[in-house]
Design an enzyme around this catalytic site. Structure first.
Site, PDB file in Angstrom:
ATOM      1  N   GLY A 112       0.827  -1.145   0.147  1.00  0.00           N
ATOM      2  CA  GLY A 112      -0.395  -0.098  -0.119  1.00  0.00           C
ATOM      3  C   GLY A 112       0.782   1.125   0.124  1.00  0.00           C
ATOM      4  N   CYS A 113       0.704   2.381  -0.667  1.00  0.00           N
ATOM      5  CA  CYS A 113       1.298   3.480  -1.101  1.00  0.00           C
ATOM      6  C   CYS A 113       1.528   4.443   0.715  1.00  0.00           C
ATOM      7  CB  CYS A 113       0.815   4.308  -1.692  1.00  0.00           C
ATOM      8  SG  CYS A 113      -0.896   4.729  -1.000  1.00  0.00           S
ATOM      9  N   ASN A 114       0.337   3.966   1.227  1.00  0.00           N
ATOM     10  CA  ASN A 114       0.579   4.388   2.890  1.00  0.00           C
ATOM     11  C   ASN A 114       1.257   3.462   3.954  1.00  0.00           C
ATOM     12  OD1 ASN A 114      -1.406   6.218   2.095  1.00  0.00           O
ATOM     13  ND2 ASN A 114      -3.320   5.543   3.203  1.00  0.00           N
TER      14      ASN A 114
END
EC number: 1.2.1.38
Length: 342
Positions: A148-150
């Protein structure tokens, strides 16, 4: 020798970002593009900014002949990705950009995503795609699960600090601002310009955001004990970018030294001089992540700020970085483009 690439889910933001990056890659050729909802269209109709490129017409993924494909990027929503990948040929190398293979325990996948895992046998061979920490496993893998980017942003801040034992593990607070492209390209009422502009809001508050599953998995494995962080993401009125701020207990100088040491030889991780902090503008459109450390006014406390582009280093750039490893190409090929500023 040129490697042939297919992209499934080419009509989304991460699909378009993959095409933008691969367009100048010297060793990759886009041989097939799939987007079932837009099959039959040219990419110029879907993304006019790619009009200058000679690209194959969009087709359904079932129409692709994978016999001549060396690697396939799968940029589909979660659940759909498992169903499609389970039907792809067993010889095919795959980089999945969805959440479907990130969590090693199928029960944890069901907990965070609400669906039974559709491909538990494939899960066993999937490697977590945080390149800087899993590159040996990625190089040998057939299936790589993009993070995930986060989750990537938070891990770039915290993994070296957990490994070096320079922070307290029971009072980690991570506050994160994410651009609207992180929510994908599907039409959503809260993402309309009138709803989002001149505003920002927290979401996934109180421990409900799905990327916490990745934090729990990775940090607990790293520490050899359960680690649970407080994490609140915010939707920011910008197209792309993530700015993460971590509030930590520990000696600020030791924290800066641990990050600088961990990333000294990493081409895409830049640790700023002590006391400086990054901006999302400084990494926009690039595969770089900038990290800054500041001593808090409270003794024994530090603030660490990280910035990356959610579509590039947080997703498609990371995917290409992993693909390079899987295809035995230099890891940074096609990814050294400078950020776009302002």
């Amino acid at each position: 020798m040129t490697k042939n690439i297919a992209i499934i889910g080419a009509s989304g933001y991460t699909g378009a970002e993959l095409i933008r990056l691969i367009a100048t890659h010297p060793d990759l050729e886009i041989a097939a593009l799939a987007a079932n909802s837009k099959a039959g269209q040219e990419m110029a109709q879907v993304f006019p900014h790619l009009r200058h490129l000679e690209l194959p017409r969009l087709v359904t993924w079932e129409e692709i002949d994978f016999s001549g494909i060396d690697l396939c990027f799968c940029a589909l929503p979660h659940k759909t990705s498992q169903e499609v990948i389970s039907q792809l040929p067993g010889h095919l190398k795959i980089v999945d950009l969805s959440a479907d293979f990130r969590l090693r325990d199928p029960a944890e996948y069901k907990r965070w995503y609400g669906n039974d895992h559709a491909a538990p046998e494939l899960q066993k061979e999937a490697v977590y795609g945080l390149t800087e920490f899993y590159r040996r496993e990625i190089a040998k893998a057939r299936i790589v699960a993009g993070t995930g980017c986060n989750a990537a942003t938070g891990q770039y801040v915290l993994r070296p600090l957990i490994s070096a034992s320079v922070i307290g593990l029971d009072d980690i607070i991570l506050d994160l601002q994410c651009g609207v492209s992180g929510a994908g390209r599907s039409l959503k009422e809260n993402l309309l310009h009138a709803e989002l502009s001149e505003s920002t809001n927290a979401y996934g508050v109180g421990g409900t955001h799905r990327h916490l599953g990745e934090f729990d998995q990775e940090f607990s494995q790293l520490a050899g004990r359960e680690v649970r962080i407080q994490f609140t993401p915010h939707l920011a009125p910008m197209n792309r970018g993530i700015l993460a701020t971590a509030y930590l207990s520990g000696d600020p100088a030791a924290i800066h030294d641990a990050l600088a040491t961990a990333y000294a030889d990493e081409p895409f991780l830049e640790v700023l001089p002590m006391g400086e902090t990054p901006s999302t503008h400084h990494v926009r459109g690039s595969n770089f992540c900038h990290i800054g450390v500041v001593a808090d006014r409270i003794p024994g406390r530090a603030i660490v700020v990280a910035a990356l582009d959610n579509l590039t280093k947080g997703s498609s750039g990371q995917a290409l970085q992993n693909a390079n490893l899987m295809l035995d190409l230099p890891e940074s090929t096609g990814l050294m483009l400078a950020p776009c500023f302002p």
